[in-house]
Design a protein around this motif. Structure first.
Motif, short mmCIF file in Angstrom:
data_model
loop_
_atom_site.label_atom_id
_atom_site.label_comp_id
_atom_site.label_asym_id
_atom_site.label_seq_id
_atom_site.Cartn_x
_atom_site.Cartn_y
_atom_site.Cartn_z
N LEU A 1 22.82 67.88 73.23
CA LEU A 1 23.03 67.66 71.80
C LEU A 1 22.58 66.27 71.39
O LEU A 1 22.01 66.08 70.31
CB LEU A 1 24.51 67.85 71.45
CG LEU A 1 25.02 69.29 71.41
CD1 LEU A 1 26.53 69.31 71.17
CD2 LEU A 1 24.32 70.09 70.31
N VAL A 2 22.85 65.28 72.23
CA VAL A 2 22.41 63.91 71.95
C VAL A 2 20.89 63.84 71.88
O VAL A 2 20.31 63.20 70.99
CB VAL A 2 22.96 62.93 73.01
CG1 VAL A 2 22.38 61.53 72.80
CG2 VAL A 2 24.48 62.88 72.97
N GLU A 3 20.23 64.52 72.82
CA GLU A 3 18.77 64.54 72.84
C GLU A 3 18.22 65.16 71.56
O GLU A 3 17.26 64.64 70.96
CB GLU A 3 18.27 65.32 74.05
CG GLU A 3 18.46 64.61 75.38
CD GLU A 3 18.05 65.48 76.55
OE1 GLU A 3 17.44 66.54 76.30
OE2 GLU A 3 18.36 65.12 77.70
N MET A 4 18.79 66.29 71.14
CA MET A 4 18.32 66.95 69.94
C MET A 4 18.52 66.07 68.71
O MET A 4 17.63 65.94 67.87
CB MET A 4 19.03 68.29 69.75
CG MET A 4 18.65 69.36 70.75
SD MET A 4 19.45 70.94 70.42
CE MET A 4 18.64 71.43 68.91
N THR A 5 19.70 65.47 68.61
CA THR A 5 19.99 64.61 67.46
C THR A 5 19.06 63.41 67.41
O THR A 5 18.51 63.06 66.35
CB THR A 5 21.45 64.12 67.52
OG1 THR A 5 22.33 65.23 67.62
CG2 THR A 5 21.80 63.31 66.28
N ALA A 6 18.86 62.77 68.57
CA ALA A 6 17.98 61.60 68.64
C ALA A 6 16.55 61.97 68.28
O ALA A 6 15.87 61.24 67.54
CB ALA A 6 18.06 60.97 70.03
N TYR A 7 16.09 63.10 68.79
CA TYR A 7 14.71 63.50 68.52
C TYR A 7 14.53 63.89 67.06
O TYR A 7 13.47 63.61 66.46
CB TYR A 7 14.30 64.66 69.43
CG TYR A 7 12.82 64.91 69.43
CD1 TYR A 7 11.95 64.00 70.04
CD2 TYR A 7 12.27 66.04 68.83
CE1 TYR A 7 10.58 64.22 70.03
CE2 TYR A 7 10.91 66.26 68.83
CZ TYR A 7 10.06 65.34 69.43
OH TYR A 7 8.70 65.55 69.42
N ASP A 8 15.54 64.51 66.46
CA ASP A 8 15.48 64.81 65.03
C ASP A 8 15.32 63.54 64.21
O ASP A 8 14.50 63.47 63.28
CB ASP A 8 16.76 65.55 64.58
CG ASP A 8 16.79 66.99 65.04
OD1 ASP A 8 15.76 67.48 65.55
OD2 ASP A 8 17.85 67.63 64.91
N LEU A 9 16.10 62.52 64.54
CA LEU A 9 16.01 61.25 63.83
C LEU A 9 14.63 60.61 64.01
O LEU A 9 14.06 60.08 63.05
CB LEU A 9 17.10 60.29 64.33
CG LEU A 9 18.53 60.62 63.93
CD1 LEU A 9 19.52 59.67 64.60
CD2 LEU A 9 18.69 60.56 62.41
N ILE A 10 14.11 60.68 65.23
CA ILE A 10 12.78 60.12 65.49
C ILE A 10 11.72 60.85 64.67
O ILE A 10 10.83 60.23 64.05
CB ILE A 10 12.45 60.20 66.99
CG1 ILE A 10 13.35 59.26 67.78
CG2 ILE A 10 10.98 59.87 67.25
CD1 ILE A 10 13.25 59.42 69.29
N LEU A 11 11.80 62.18 64.63
CA LEU A 11 10.84 62.96 63.85
C LEU A 11 10.88 62.60 62.38
O LEU A 11 9.84 62.42 61.73
CB LEU A 11 11.13 64.46 64.01
CG LEU A 11 10.61 65.15 65.27
CD1 LEU A 11 11.07 66.60 65.30
CD2 LEU A 11 9.09 65.08 65.33
#
Length: 223
Positions: A201-211
């Protein structure tokens, strides 16, 4: 002139409202997503022939259908303005960030409606049980946020391409792959009720923010 946060918010709302009214009038993009998802799920179910499918494969199939159904609709995000020749005018009267986030929010709304339509059909046709509904909802939420962010920017990049229908998913897939990998693992855990790692979940959230941040930066430099 730099806009205040309230003025930027007003422009974003206006763009979402414009796209919603056009979407209600034409319904082409949303209808394409619905029909693709329905056809894909029905075809996969018939191909399975009632066989029991492993939860990991079911999770992967769900995200494959979401991805390609989303591609069918998001590719035309800027199509109306490009066809009418009003894209430059839209950028003139609204801040680039307002255009980007307005389109992104509208895309997110469409994808949310798509998943609400798709999930019951998927569960029925594949006889799929969900042990952790909240986990599945959170996973899909963060997944479609990432698809919306990457898809909106990709649609802006390919709006002038002559073969955007084939180019769009080719460009979109590698960008969204880091979302799908943890999403499949979390979706499998939601189906089976198994323990899962919060790191996904942390990975998905972080990658969403980066995108979203990268899309915000790059969109300012698009013509």
């Amino acid at each position: 002139m730099k806009l205040s946060n309230f003025q930027l918010f007003e422009q974003i709302v206006a763009i979402v409202r414009k796209d919603f009214l056009l979407g209600m009038r034409r319904r082409a993009s949303f209808a394409a997503m619905l029909m693709f998802s329905l056809t894909a799920v029905a075809s996969l179910s018939l191909a399975a022939g009632g066989a029991i499918i492993d939860e990991n494969l079911l999770a992967a199939l769900l995200w494959v259908v979401i991805f390609f159904a989303a591609s069918a609709g998001i590719a035309g995000t800027f199509e109306d303005e490009a066809t009418a020749g009003t894209l430059a005018t839209l950028k003139l009267y609204a801040a680039p960030q307002a255009v980007l986030f307005g389109k992104m929010i509208f895309t997110l709304i469409n994808l949310a409606a798509l998943t609400i339509f798709l999930l019951p059909i998927f569960f029925i046709l594949f006889d799929c049980n969900v042990a952790q509904i909240l986990l599945l909802a959170v996973t899909i939420f963060f997944g479609i946020i990432g698809i919306s962010g990457a898809g909106t920017l990709t649609a802006a990049l390919t709006v002038s391409a002559t073969m955007k229908g084939g180019l769009f998913p080719i460009l979109l897939f590698p960008v969204t792959l880091p979302i799908f990998l943890p999403a499949i693992q979390l979706t499998e855990a939601a189906f089976t009720g198994a323990n899962f790692s919060a790191e996904f979940l942390v990975e998905m959230t972080a990658y969403d923010l980066i995108l979203i941040i990268v899309a915000s930066i790059l969109y300012d430099y698009l013509d």
